[in-house]
Each structure stands twice: as structure tokens, then as C-alpha cells.
Design a protein around this motif. Structure first.
Motif, PDB file in Angstrom:
ATOM      1  N   ALA A   1       0.831  -1.202   0.000  1.00  0.00           N
ATOM      2  CA  ALA A   1       0.000   0.000   0.000  1.00  0.00           C
ATOM      3  C   ALA A   1       0.864   1.251   0.000  1.00  0.00           C
ATOM      4  N   GLU A   2       1.964   1.218   0.759  1.00  0.00           N
ATOM      5  CA  GLU A   2       2.878   2.357   0.792  1.00  0.00           C
ATOM      6  C   GLU A   2       3.536   2.561  -0.571  1.00  0.00           C
ATOM      7  N   GLN A   3       3.919   1.479  -1.213  1.00  0.00           N
ATOM      8  CA  GLN A   3       4.543   1.576  -2.536  1.00  0.00           C
ATOM      9  C   GLN A   3       3.578   2.141  -3.579  1.00  0.00           C
ATOM     10  N   ASN A   4       2.295   1.899  -3.391  1.00  0.00           N
ATOM     11  CA  ASN A   4       1.262   2.380  -4.325  1.00  0.00           C
ATOM     12  C   ASN A   4       0.669   3.719  -3.900  1.00  0.00           C
ATOM     13  N   ASN A   5       1.295   4.373  -2.927  1.00  0.00           N
ATOM     14  CA  ASN A   5       0.840   5.673  -2.414  1.00  0.00           C
ATOM     15  C   ASN A   5      -0.620   5.661  -1.956  1.00  0.00           C
ATOM     16  N   GLN A   6      -1.018   4.582  -1.309  1.00  0.00           N
ATOM     17  CA  GLN A   6      -2.374   4.457  -0.768  1.00  0.00           C
ATOM     18  C   GLN A   6      -2.309   4.769   0.725  1.00  0.00           C
ATOM     19  N   ARG A   7      -2.190   6.051   1.023  1.00  0.00           N
ATOM     20  CA  ARG A   7      -1.946   6.461   2.408  1.00  0.00           C
ATOM     21  C   ARG A   7      -3.076   6.091   3.355  1.00  0.00           C
ATOM     22  N   ARG A   8      -4.302   6.230   2.890  1.00  0.00           N
ATOM     23  CA  ARG A   8      -5.435   5.884   3.756  1.00  0.00           C
ATOM     24  C   ARG A   8      -5.407   4.398   4.101  1.00  0.00           C
ATOM     25  N   ARG A   9      -5.126   3.571   3.095  1.00  0.00           N
ATOM     26  CA  ARG A   9      -5.056   2.130   3.328  1.00  0.00           C
ATOM     27  C   ARG A   9      -3.905   1.779   4.275  1.00  0.00           C
ATOM     28  N   VAL A  10      -2.778   2.477   4.148  1.00  0.00           N
ATOM     29  CA  VAL A  10      -1.640   2.247   5.039  1.00  0.00           C
ATOM     30  C   VAL A  10      -2.051   2.518   6.478  1.00  0.00           C
ATOM     31  N   ARG A  11      -2.719   3.646   6.707  1.00  0.00           N
ATOM     32  CA  ARG A  11      -3.148   3.982   8.074  1.00  0.00           C
ATOM     33  C   ARG A  11      -4.108   2.934   8.633  1.00  0.00           C
ATOM     34  N   ILE A  12      -5.043   2.502   7.811  1.00  0.00           N
ATOM     35  CA  ILE A  12      -6.017   1.503   8.256  1.00  0.00           C
ATOM     36  C   ILE A  12      -5.312   0.197   8.618  1.00  0.00           C
ATOM     37  N   LEU A  13      -4.399  -0.237   7.757  1.00  0.00           N
ATOM     38  CA  LEU A  13      -3.684  -1.492   8.011  1.00  0.00           C
ATOM     39  C   LEU A  13      -2.759  -1.378   9.215  1.00  0.00           C
ATOM     40  N   GLN A  14      -2.143  -0.218   9.393  1.00  0.00           N
ATOM     41  CA  GLN A  14      -1.288  -0.032  10.561  1.00  0.00           C
ATOM     42  C   GLN A  14      -2.090  -0.092  11.848  1.00  0.00           C
ATOM     43  N   ARG A  15      -3.280   0.514  11.838  1.00  0.00           N
ATOM     44  CA  ARG A  15      -4.151   0.434  13.016  1.00  0.00           C
ATOM     45  C   ARG A  15      -4.547  -1.012  13.292  1.00  0.00           C
ATOM     46  N   LEU A  16      -4.831  -1.755  12.216  1.00  0.00           N
ATOM     47  CA  LEU A  16      -5.193  -3.152  12.365  1.00  0.00           C
ATOM     48  C   LEU A  16      -4.038  -3.940  12.985  1.00  0.00           C
ATOM     49  N   LEU A  17      -2.828  -3.669  12.527  1.00  0.00           N
ATOM     50  CA  LEU A  17      -1.663  -4.356  13.062  1.00  0.00           C
ATOM     51  C   LEU A  17      -1.441  -4.004  14.536  1.00  0.00           C
ATOM     52  N   LEU A  18      -1.585  -2.730  14.878  1.00  0.00           N
ATOM     53  CA  LEU A  18      -1.369  -2.315  16.259  1.00  0.00           C
ATOM     54  C   LEU A  18      -2.408  -2.883  17.212  1.00  0.00           C
ATOM     55  N   SER A  19      -3.627  -3.035  16.739  1.00  0.00           N
ATOM     56  CA  SER A  19      -4.686  -3.534  17.615  1.00  0.00           C
ATOM     57  C   SER A  19      -4.778  -5.055  17.620  1.00  0.00           C
ATOM     58  N   SER A  20      -3.995  -5.708  16.780  1.00  0.00           N
ATOM     59  CA  SER A  20      -4.044  -7.162  16.663  1.00  0.00           C
ATOM     60  C   SER A  20      -3.348  -7.835  17.844  1.00  0.00           C
ATOM     61  N   LYS A  21      -3.994  -8.811  18.427  1.00  0.00           N
ATOM     62  CA  LYS A  21      -3.372  -9.576  19.505  1.00  0.00           C
ATOM     63  C   LYS A  21      -2.258 -10.453  18.948  1.00  0.00           C
ATOM     64  N   ASP A  22      -2.374 -10.816  17.664  1.00  0.00           N
ATOM     65  CA  ASP A  22      -1.337 -11.647  17.047  1.00  0.00           C
ATOM     66  C   ASP A  22      -0.006 -10.908  16.988  1.00  0.00           C
ATOM     67  N   ASN A  23      -0.033  -9.602  16.836  1.00  0.00           N
ATOM     68  CA  ASN A  23       1.190  -8.828  16.745  1.00  0.00           C
ATOM     69  C   ASN A  23       1.926  -8.761  18.082  1.00  0.00           C
ATOM     70  N   LEU A  24       1.199  -8.916  19.171  1.00  0.00           N
ATOM     71  CA  LEU A  24       1.834  -8.888  20.491  1.00  0.00           C
ATOM     72  C   LEU A  24       2.756 -10.051  20.656  1.00  0.00           C
TER      73      LEU A  24
END
Length: 61
Positions: free
Chosen positions: A38-61
Motif C-alpha cells: 500500500a505504501e509503494q502504491n501511495n495508498q496512504r489511507r489504506r496504510v493507516r487503516i492497516l497499521q491500526r489493524l496491526l497495532l490492535s491485533s493480539k497476534d502482533n503482540l
């Protein structure tokens, strides 16, 4: 990966050793790849959404 597989990967009453680490690592890896693409394709909104998903994911912990 669907949520039913992810839900089964979380710790239940069985304990730490019953976690399916491969499933969790695959999920986090794919999510990071999606953020990178998403970052490579300049999809900034999608990057933010995915980053929030990653931060809130219990799997990432």
C-alpha cells in the motif's frame, strides 16, 4: 486468513504452549506485506487503516 483460524490461535485455557505460532507469524507477515504494498502504491489511507489493524491485533503482540 479468516478470523476463525486466528481465533483458534489465541491462548485459551490450555496455556502458552498450545499456541499455533506458525499461523500467527503468517498472519503478521502478510499484514506487514500489505502495508508495504500500500505504501509503494501511495495508498496512504489504506496504510493507516492497516497499521491500526496491526497495532490492535493480539497476534502482533
Amino acid at each position: 486468513m479468516n478470523t476463525s483460524l486466528r481465533a483458534s490461535a489465541h491462548v485459551s485455557h490450555k496455556g502458552w504452549y498450545s499456541i499455533d505460532w506458525n499461523t500467527i507469524q503468517q498472519y503478521v507477515k502478510k499484514l506487514r506485506q500489505r502495508i508495504y504494498r500500500a505504501e509503494q502504491n501511495n495508498q496512504r489511507r489504506r496504510v493507516r487503516i492497516l497499521q491500526r489493524l496491526l497495532l490492535s491485533s493480539k497476534d502482533n503482540l
